[in-house]
Design an enzyme around this catalytic site. Structure first.
Site, mmCIF file in Angstrom:
data_model
loop_
_atom_site.group_PDB
_atom_site.id
_atom_site.type_symbol
_atom_site.label_atom_id
_atom_site.label_comp_id
_atom_site.label_asym_id
_atom_site.label_seq_id
_atom_site.Cartn_x
_atom_site.Cartn_y
_atom_site.Cartn_z
ATOM 1 N N HIS A 33 -12.979 50.279 48.667
ATOM 2 C CA HIS A 33 -12.850 51.728 48.507
ATOM 3 C C HIS A 33 -13.832 52.241 47.449
ATOM 4 C CE1 HIS A 33 -9.057 50.432 50.299
ATOM 5 N NE2 HIS A 33 -8.909 51.667 50.752
ATOM 6 N N LEU A 121 1.044 53.009 46.677
ATOM 7 C CA LEU A 121 0.860 54.227 45.894
ATOM 8 C C LEU A 121 2.181 54.812 45.406
ATOM 9 C CD1 LEU A 121 -2.020 55.942 47.880
ATOM 10 C CD2 LEU A 121 -2.155 54.743 45.701
ATOM 11 N N ASP A 151 -4.855 62.032 43.578
ATOM 12 C CA ASP A 151 -4.143 63.249 43.960
ATOM 13 C C ASP A 151 -3.325 63.031 45.228
ATOM 14 O OD1 ASP A 151 -6.585 62.975 45.300
ATOM 15 O OD2 ASP A 151 -6.845 65.128 45.573
ATOM 16 N N ASN A 181 -9.737 64.451 43.748
ATOM 17 C CA ASN A 181 -11.006 64.456 44.491
ATOM 18 C C ASN A 181 -10.891 65.111 45.870
ATOM 19 O OD1 ASN A 181 -9.909 62.489 46.235
ATOM 20 N ND2 ASN A 181 -10.831 60.783 45.110
ATOM 21 N N LEU A 183 -9.754 64.610 48.732
ATOM 22 C CA LEU A 183 -9.686 63.919 50.013
ATOM 23 C C LEU A 183 -8.783 62.702 49.949
ATOM 24 C CD1 LEU A 183 -13.435 64.054 51.114
ATOM 25 C CD2 LEU A 183 -11.534 65.389 52.043
ATOM 26 N N GLU A 362 16.514 55.766 41.700
ATOM 27 C CA GLU A 362 16.451 54.302 41.768
ATOM 28 C C GLU A 362 15.031 53.758 41.707
ATOM 29 O OE1 GLU A 362 20.359 55.588 43.384
ATOM 30 O OE2 GLU A 362 18.286 56.144 43.885
ATOM 31 N N HIS A 411 29.418 47.013 44.535
ATOM 32 C CA HIS A 411 29.936 47.704 45.722
ATOM 33 C C HIS A 411 29.301 47.163 46.993
ATOM 34 C CE1 HIS A 411 31.359 50.163 42.495
ATOM 35 N NE2 HIS A 411 32.063 50.934 43.321
ATOM 36 N N ASP A 419 35.211 54.052 51.196
ATOM 37 C CA ASP A 419 34.032 54.898 51.004
ATOM 38 C C ASP A 419 33.159 54.998 52.251
ATOM 39 O OD1 ASP A 419 34.575 55.737 48.468
ATOM 40 O OD2 ASP A 419 33.332 54.247 47.462
#
Length: 619
Positions: A33, A121, A151, A181, A183, A362, A411, A419
């Protein structure tokens, strides 16, 4: 330090060198990259030359800063920085992404300067926040944590968990450098170059934000200096151009994740290869220390429980953890806002200074634990077993990083009762078993839980302990030991007809089933397989040879759990017994714990029926 004291011509040359080496590395590999690296080269040149405090020859110096590439695909830039710092030779770039090379496609701790593996990421900032928290709250050191983010990854929910956590904790030593950047992989990002859109959102979480031209070294330098003076975490939002400096790919769609089309031309366009060496400012070496512990005990004394009494294993875990806190000043406990259920509240009550509340986040719970482990602490992180699935990618990457974590899931299974399925961990044994070099433990009573809680704190790698909600009888005396990788044979004779293998809640069902079978003249051996991974191969194979029949029973889906662990242990054995797996087959609803076990077909009566069927089929 500031780049104001560094020759700007040299700094420009350093930026060019980082770009050239990024292009070279990807060209050698035929992949990588480089365009994502070119956009951030000026940001990293200024950091390396003027703001990073790091001793590349003393990586264990606790005063070192931490640099995390959350945008882990930009390894051509990271490795180019290591070349400039003299840590990696220029020649080694030739082996980037090659078999056996430590310069892998995304960062891993195969390199001593990499704290954790990144590349999935949205994780680096959360881990960086954990490291920063360790520095301010536990280490009490003034190192800084720098996280290079893309970004594109700001679309990840985990990034916003990290922003909120860091803002709430006022982690002034944390700087997020966001390479805006415009893109992503397949086209423009959600907000493009609108750094103000990011700034508004990040500032809302209590961060200081600075918007800059990411190719203006003076603005970059000023932003980093501003971050160092802030009493809050800082996000530097840098507007950059992807592929900067190479006309063929600059701000071009479709160039992500590919070498530049003509590396020789690109290198010439960038000014050719130079050999600049940066003397990165190194902090004075400091000896590792830990804050003084409030406790007075130096030897661990775990709680003991009287046989026959009813105690939930989650309670035994919490009480053991609290006891361990007096003997282990390196222990830090984290919870996801369910400490009254997981029972980490016992630790919080006795050691509040070493308890971290991560709230219902979490992913950040896991990331914070990883960050603490990077700094040498021993973190125990707990939530419901079902909710670890939300943080599974963080746990997976922690395993890739070789980080030592103790994770606890309460649990678990249908035995929690009314539950319903949203709260029932029914896949946790499988998911944790699947992780690289993981340890999976599932004790059946209070004494075994206390012992295993202590044992897992000393064990390397990723460790997972499954606890039970309801109270169960104490089976073992306090003198028993529970080595990881072992099991316990609770009933046996030389004339056993069948072996029942269970763990956790189903051990009690197996014992009751064995008593019922005994009334029918059927002798059943009962194995408590408390260590689901690593599994006790020798005991299982001996049971297979002795009885020729095995029934496994588990409060879990049939895929990947206890039954499959047993089958894996028997693979390649000279004796292959008849095996019948009992597990949860249908989606549960709401019911009492006893009804749930019955409906799932994993209660004592169901085990008896299964043994009868197996004996009938196998003669």
């Amino acid at each position: 330090m500031s780049v104001a004291t560094v020759d700007h011509d040299m700094l420009s040359a350093l930026s060019r060198q980082l770009r050239v080496d990024a292009v070279r590395a990807a060209d050698y590999a035929g992949s990588g990259h480089p365009t994502s690296s070119l956009s951030a080269a000026d940001l990293m040149a200024v950091l390396l030359a003027g703001h990073l405090s790091y001793d590349f020859e003393a990586t264990q110096n606790p005063a070192n800063d931490h640099l995390l590439f959350s945008k882990g695909h930009a390894t051509p830039l990271l490795y180019a920085m290591y070349v400039a710092a003299g840590a990696v030779s220029s020649e080694e770039l030739r082996w980037y992404r090659s078999s056996g090379s430590r310069l892998q496609g995304h960062p891993t701790p195969a390199l001593p300067w990499v704290d954790v593996a990144t590349g999935s990421l949205g994780q680096g900032l959360g881990i960086g926040a954990g490291i920063a928290l360790a520095g301010l709250r536990f280490d009490r050191r003034d190192f800084r944590v720098w996280v290079l983010c893309g970004d594109g990854e700001l679309a990840e929910g985990s990034m916003w968990e990290a922003f909120e956590f860091a803002g709430h904790e006022r982690l002034r030593n944390l700087t997020a450098i966001v390479d805006v950047n415009r893109l992503g992989q397949r086209g423009p990002t959600r907000h493009g170059w609108d750094t103000a859109a990011y700034a508004r959102r990040i500032a809302a979480f209590g961060w200081h934000t600075v918007e800059i031209d990411g190719h203006d070294v003076d603005q970059i330098d000023a932003a980093y200096a501003e971050a160092a003076e802030s009493d809050r975490p800082t996000a530097v939002l840098a507007r950059t151009r992807k592929g900067k400096g190479v006309r063929a790919v600059e701000d071009a769609e479709g160039a992500h994740g590919k070498p530049v089309p003509d590396a020789e031309t690109a290198i010439a366009e960038l000014g050719g290869r130079s050999a600049i060496r940066v003397d990165v400012a190194a902090p004075e070496y400091e000896q590792p220390t830990r804050p003084a512990d409030a406790g007075t005990g130096s030897n661990l004394a775990i709680p003991v429980y009287e046989q026959g009494h009813d105690v939930s294993t989650r309670t035994a875990f919490g009480q053991a953890l609290a006891a361990m806190g007096h003997a282990r000043p390196d222990l830090v406990v984290l919870d996801g806002e369910v400490s009254d259920s997981t029972r980490t509240s016992y630790f919080e009550a006795e050691h509040p200074d070493r308890f971290v509340e991560c709230y219902i986040a979490e992913q950040q719970l896991a990331a914070t634990a990883v960050g603490l482990a990077v700094r040498g602490w021993t973190p125990f992180a707990a939530t419901f077993a079902a909710f670890w699935s939300r943080a599974y990618d963080f746990v997976r990457m922690a395993a890739v990083s070789g980080v030592g974590l103790c994770l606890v899931g309460s649990h678990a299974g249908v035995s929690i009762g009314a539950d319903g399925p949203s709260q029932m961990g029914l896949e946790d044994l499988a998911t944790f078993r699947a992780l690289w070099r993981s340890t999976v433990l599932y004790p059946c009573d209070a004494n075994s839980t206390a012992h295993l809680t202590a044992a897992m704190s000393e064990h390397p790698g990723l460790r997972y302990l499954r606890t039970t909600r309801g109270e169960v009888p104490v089976v073992y005396g306090p003198e028993e030991t529970f080595p990881i990788g072992g099991s316990k044979v609770l009933r046996s004779s030389a004339a056993d007809d069948v072996t029942i293998v269970a763990a956790g809640i189903t051990v009690h069902e197996a014992l009751r089933a064995a008593e019922l079978l005994d009334d029918e003249g059927v002798r059943a051996r009962v194995v408590d397989l408390y260590s689901v991974k690593p599994v006790d191969v020798a005991t299982l194979r001996q049971a297979a040879a002795d009885t020729g029949r095995l029934v496994t029973v588990e409060d879990h889906w049939p895929q990947g759990g206890l039954g499959d662990a047993v089958l894996d242990a028997l693979t390649g054995s000279t004796v292959m017994p008849a095996v019948l797996k009992l597990a949860v087959l249908a989606l549960p609803g709401s019911a009492t714990p006893a009804e749930q076990l019955c409906h799932a077909g994993i209660d004592a009566d169901s085990v008896v029926d299964a043994v009868r069927d197996l004996m009938s089929e196998s003669g």
